[in-house]
Design an enzyme around this catalytic site. Structure first.
Site, PDB file in Angstrom:
ATOM      1  N   ALA A  67       5.878  -1.068  -3.419  1.00 45.96           N
ATOM      2  CA  ALA A  67       5.019  -2.257  -3.427  1.00 45.96           C
ATOM      3  C   ALA A  67       4.402  -2.360  -2.035  1.00 45.96           C
ATOM      4  O   ALA A  67       4.954  -1.826  -1.065  1.00 45.96           O
ATOM      5  CB  ALA A  67       5.852  -3.489  -3.726  1.00 45.96           C
ATOM      6  N   GLY A 112       8.860   0.505  -5.515  1.00 43.47           N
ATOM      7  CA  GLY A 112       8.041   0.272  -6.708  1.00 43.47           C
ATOM      8  C   GLY A 112       7.438   1.558  -7.270  1.00 43.47           C
ATOM      9  O   GLY A 112       7.112   1.617  -8.460  1.00 43.47           O
ATOM     10  N   GLU A 115      10.115   3.009  -9.317  1.00 47.80           N
ATOM     11  CA  GLU A 115      10.220   2.127 -10.493  1.00 47.80           C
ATOM     12  C   GLU A 115       9.081   2.397 -11.477  1.00 47.80           C
ATOM     13  O   GLU A 115       9.281   2.376 -12.695  1.00 47.80           O
ATOM     14  CB  GLU A 115      10.210   0.669 -10.033  1.00 47.80           C
ATOM     15  CG  GLU A 115      11.474   0.321  -9.251  1.00 47.80           C
ATOM     16  CD  GLU A 115      11.429  -1.071  -8.648  1.00 47.80           C
ATOM     17  OE1 GLU A 115      10.539  -1.346  -7.816  1.00 47.80           O
ATOM     18  OE2 GLU A 115      12.279  -1.905  -9.010  1.00 47.80           O
ATOM     19  N   GLU A 135      14.639  -0.331  -0.664  1.00 50.26           N
ATOM     20  CA  GLU A 135      14.417  -1.767  -0.431  1.00 50.26           C
ATOM     21  C   GLU A 135      15.426  -2.412   0.509  1.00 50.26           C
ATOM     22  O   GLU A 135      15.086  -3.356   1.225  1.00 50.26           O
ATOM     23  CB  GLU A 135      14.406  -2.533  -1.770  1.00 50.26           C
ATOM     24  CG  GLU A 135      13.143  -2.354  -2.594  1.00 50.26           C
ATOM     25  CD  GLU A 135      13.181  -1.140  -3.512  1.00 50.26           C
ATOM     26  OE1 GLU A 135      14.064  -0.265  -3.340  1.00 50.26           O
ATOM     27  OE2 GLU A 135      12.323  -1.059  -4.405  1.00 50.26           O
TER      28      GLU A 135
HETATM   29  N1  CO8 Z   1       3.329  -0.810   1.776  1.00 51.69           N
HETATM   30  C1  CO8 Z   1       2.279  -0.877   2.616  1.00 51.69           C
HETATM   31  N2  CO8 Z   1       1.889   0.139   3.410  1.00 51.69           N
HETATM   32  C2  CO8 Z   1       2.597   1.274   3.352  1.00 51.69           C
HETATM   33  C3  CO8 Z   1       3.701   1.428   2.511  1.00 51.69           C
HETATM   34  C4  CO8 Z   1       4.062   0.319   1.679  1.00 51.69           C
HETATM   35  N3  CO8 Z   1       5.089   0.380   0.803  1.00 51.69           N
HETATM   36  N4  CO8 Z   1       4.222   2.663   2.678  1.00 51.69           N
HETATM   37  C5  CO8 Z   1       3.452   3.267   3.602  1.00 51.69           C
HETATM   38  N5  CO8 Z   1       2.476   2.430   4.008  1.00 51.69           N
HETATM   39  C6  CO8 Z   1       1.418   2.699   5.005  1.00 51.69           C
HETATM   40  C7  CO8 Z   1       2.005   2.720   6.411  1.00 51.69           C
HETATM   41  O1  CO8 Z   1       2.145   1.410   6.919  1.00 51.69           O
HETATM   42  C8  CO8 Z   1       0.958   3.538   7.125  1.00 51.69           C
HETATM   43  O2  CO8 Z   1      -0.161   2.700   7.398  1.00 51.69           O
HETATM   44  P1  CO8 Z   1      -0.972   2.828   8.802  1.00 51.69           P
HETATM   45  O3  CO8 Z   1      -1.525   4.234   8.779  1.00 51.69           O
HETATM   46  O4  CO8 Z   1      -2.019   1.766   8.679  1.00 51.69           O
HETATM   47  O5  CO8 Z   1       0.033   2.630   9.878  1.00 51.69           O
HETATM   48  C9  CO8 Z   1       0.502   4.557   6.068  1.00 51.69           C
HETATM   49  O6  CO8 Z   1       0.894   4.006   4.813  1.00 51.69           O
HETATM   50  C10 CO8 Z   1       1.180   5.902   6.249  1.00 51.69           C
HETATM   51  O7  CO8 Z   1       2.591   5.685   6.286  1.00 51.69           O
HETATM   52  P2  CO8 Z   1       3.529   6.203   7.490  1.00 51.69           P
HETATM   53  O8  CO8 Z   1       2.747   6.302   8.749  1.00 51.69           O
HETATM   54  O9  CO8 Z   1       4.744   5.330   7.495  1.00 51.69           O
HETATM   55  O10 CO8 Z   1       3.859   7.678   6.947  1.00 51.69           O
HETATM   56  P3  CO8 Z   1       5.158   8.548   7.259  1.00 51.69           P
HETATM   57  O11 CO8 Z   1       4.849   9.927   6.792  1.00 51.69           O
HETATM   58  O12 CO8 Z   1       5.623   8.375   8.664  1.00 51.69           O
HETATM   59  O13 CO8 Z   1       6.309   7.908   6.318  1.00 51.69           O
HETATM   60  C11 CO8 Z   1       7.159   6.951   4.294  1.00 51.69           C
HETATM   61  C12 CO8 Z   1       6.150   7.924   4.925  1.00 51.69           C
HETATM   62  C13 CO8 Z   1       8.583   7.470   4.509  1.00 51.69           C
HETATM   63  C14 CO8 Z   1       6.855   6.890   2.800  1.00 51.69           C
HETATM   64  C15 CO8 Z   1       7.005   5.557   4.974  1.00 51.69           C
HETATM   65  O14 CO8 Z   1       5.638   5.191   4.907  1.00 51.69           O
HETATM   66  C16 CO8 Z   1       7.799   4.453   4.330  1.00 51.69           C
HETATM   67  O15 CO8 Z   1       9.009   4.362   4.552  1.00 51.69           O
HETATM   68  N6  CO8 Z   1       7.125   3.572   3.543  1.00 51.69           N
HETATM   69  C17 CO8 Z   1       7.737   2.408   2.963  1.00 51.69           C
HETATM   70  C18 CO8 Z   1       8.593   2.800   1.782  1.00 51.69           C
HETATM   71  C19 CO8 Z   1       9.264   1.555   1.217  1.00 51.69           C
HETATM   72  O16 CO8 Z   1      10.028   0.867   1.882  1.00 51.69           O
HETATM   73  N7  CO8 Z   1       8.981   1.268  -0.071  1.00 51.69           N
HETATM   74  C20 CO8 Z   1       9.559   0.155  -0.757  1.00 51.69           C
HETATM   75  C21 CO8 Z   1       8.697  -1.062  -0.625  1.00 51.69           C
HETATM   76  S1  CO8 Z   1       9.472  -2.498  -1.334  1.00 51.69           S
HETATM   77  C22 CO8 Z   1       9.235  -2.310  -2.978  1.00 51.69           C
HETATM   78  O17 CO8 Z   1       8.619  -1.388  -3.437  1.00 51.69           O
HETATM   79  C23 CO8 Z   1       9.831  -3.382  -3.832  1.00 51.69           C
HETATM   80  C24 CO8 Z   1       9.307  -3.347  -5.235  1.00 51.69           C
HETATM   81  C25 CO8 Z   1       9.546  -4.635  -5.920  1.00 51.69           C
HETATM   82  C26 CO8 Z   1       8.638  -5.683  -5.364  1.00 51.69           C
HETATM   83  C27 CO8 Z   1       8.822  -6.962  -6.048  1.00 51.69           C
HETATM   84  C28 CO8 Z   1       7.796  -8.038  -5.699  1.00 51.69           C
HETATM   85  C29 CO8 Z   1       7.178  -8.084  -4.314  1.00 51.69           C
END
Ligand code: CO8
Length: 260
Positions: A67, A112, A115, A135
């Site tokens: 998400a 997400g 999921e 999460e």
């Molecule tokens: N949301 C928003 N932006 C994101 C997300 C995300 N989930 N994941 C990555 N991005 C963005 C980064 O912020 C970054 O943006 P910018 O270039 O502007 O800084 C860009 O994408 C590239 O990401 P990274 O620089 O972090 O890339 P890396 O190669 O270093 O890392 C990863 C890749 C490991 C995938 C890392 O981006 C990461 O850990 N992302 C988050 C993963 C995460 O925590 N996902 C779970 C989110 S919570 C969720 O999904 C809950 C679902 C249920 C929700 C219920 C209602 C709200």
């Protein structure tokens, strides 16, 4: 509806949906969720002679990285639970879609994103795909059905490990655990998904839709778990740990959780 974040192409009766937010690793923001809702609740249902649907992510790096965390800042008990419920409802539309839906997982499938892949009927992953429910790093739990579907696919023991450690698993491990149906060389996942849909399209369409219905009915007794997940997600949204965890991600630093 004018689709902004979904690119939908039809080829030989198959709808290929590409989630098109490559710069944010295809994170599911509200607009993308609405578009998925519209396709699986309206547009796709009206499509005559649809053989099936493939969902993938734009670019080579991510299927969907979760998400969209930038939309989390105003979540509280009610809004968190409502957000989770809305997402669960949308993913249920996918799970109940009467034509086969295959996730072609081309990279990170996290939170997400994992999921979403699990709500599809089948999953084909590229060798470089990575799956996880991270999460708890954000002070949260999965809210789009992840706590329920992961246990169903891989069993309670391994699911609890992934849910509590936030560890990612490789495509090979996902195959071994039964989370994905096939693993392909990078770039081969759409071709394999298409091959599967073409094979299923040879079978009786009503029988296929009934197979989907019956497979879903098998789990209906477990619906209370989704309700519980929605409420628990809302509770997590009231904690300081959630603000710290999601703030730390956006500020690109390590979270310091206090258990409050
Ligand atoms: N949301 C928003 N932006 C994101 C997300 C995300 N989930 N994941 C990555 N991005 C963005 C980064 O912020 C970054 O943006 P910018 O270039 O502007 O800084 C860009 O994408 C590239 O990401 P990274 O620089 O972090 O890339 P890396 O190669 O270093 O890392 C990863 C890749 C490991 C995938 C890392 O981006 C990461 O850990 N992302 C988050 C993963 C995460 O925590 N996902 C779970 C989110 S919570 C969720 O999904 C809950 C679902 C249920 C929700 C219920 C209602 C709200």
């Amino acid at each position: 509806m004018q689709y902004e974040n979904l690119n939908i192409e039809y080829q030989d009766g198959i709808a290929l949906i590409t989630i098109n937010r490559e710069k944010a690793l295809n994170a599911l923001n509200s607009q993308t969720m609405e578009e998925l809702e519209y396709f699986f609740g309206t547009d796709g249902l009206q499509e005559q002679n649809l053989k099936g649907v493939i969902i993938t992510g734009a670019g080579a790096k991510a299927f969907v990285a979760g998400a969209d965390i930038t939309e989390f800042k105003d979540l509280d008990l009610e809004r968190g639970a409502a957000f989770a419920k809305h997402g669960q409802d949308i993913f249920n539309l996918i799970e109940r879609f009467p034509r086969p839906v295959i996730a072609a997982v081309n990279g990170f499938a996290l939170g997400g994103g994992c999921e979403l892949a699990m709500a599809c009927h089948l999953r084909v992953a590229s060798e470089n795909a990575r799956f996880g429910q991270p999460e708890v790093n954000l002070g949260l739990i999965p809210g789009y059905g992840g706590t329920q579907r992961l246990i169903r696919y891989i069993g309670r023991g391994k699911a609890l490990e992934l849910l509590m450690t936030a560890d990612m698993i490789s495509a090979a491990e996902a195959l071994q655990l039964g989370l994905v149906n096939y693993v392909t060389a990078p770039g081969g996942e759409i071709e394999k998904a298409t091959e599967l849909l073409q094979k299923i399209a040879q079978k009786a369409p009503i029988a296929i839709s009934k197979v989907i219905e019956c497979a879903n009915a098998y789990y209906e007794a477990g619906q209370a778990g989704f309700q519980h997940e929605k409420n628990a997600f809302g509770t997590c949204c009231t904690t300081e740990d959630f603000k710290e965890g999601s703030g730390a991600f956006l500020e690109k630093r390590k979270a310091n959780f206090q258990g409050r």
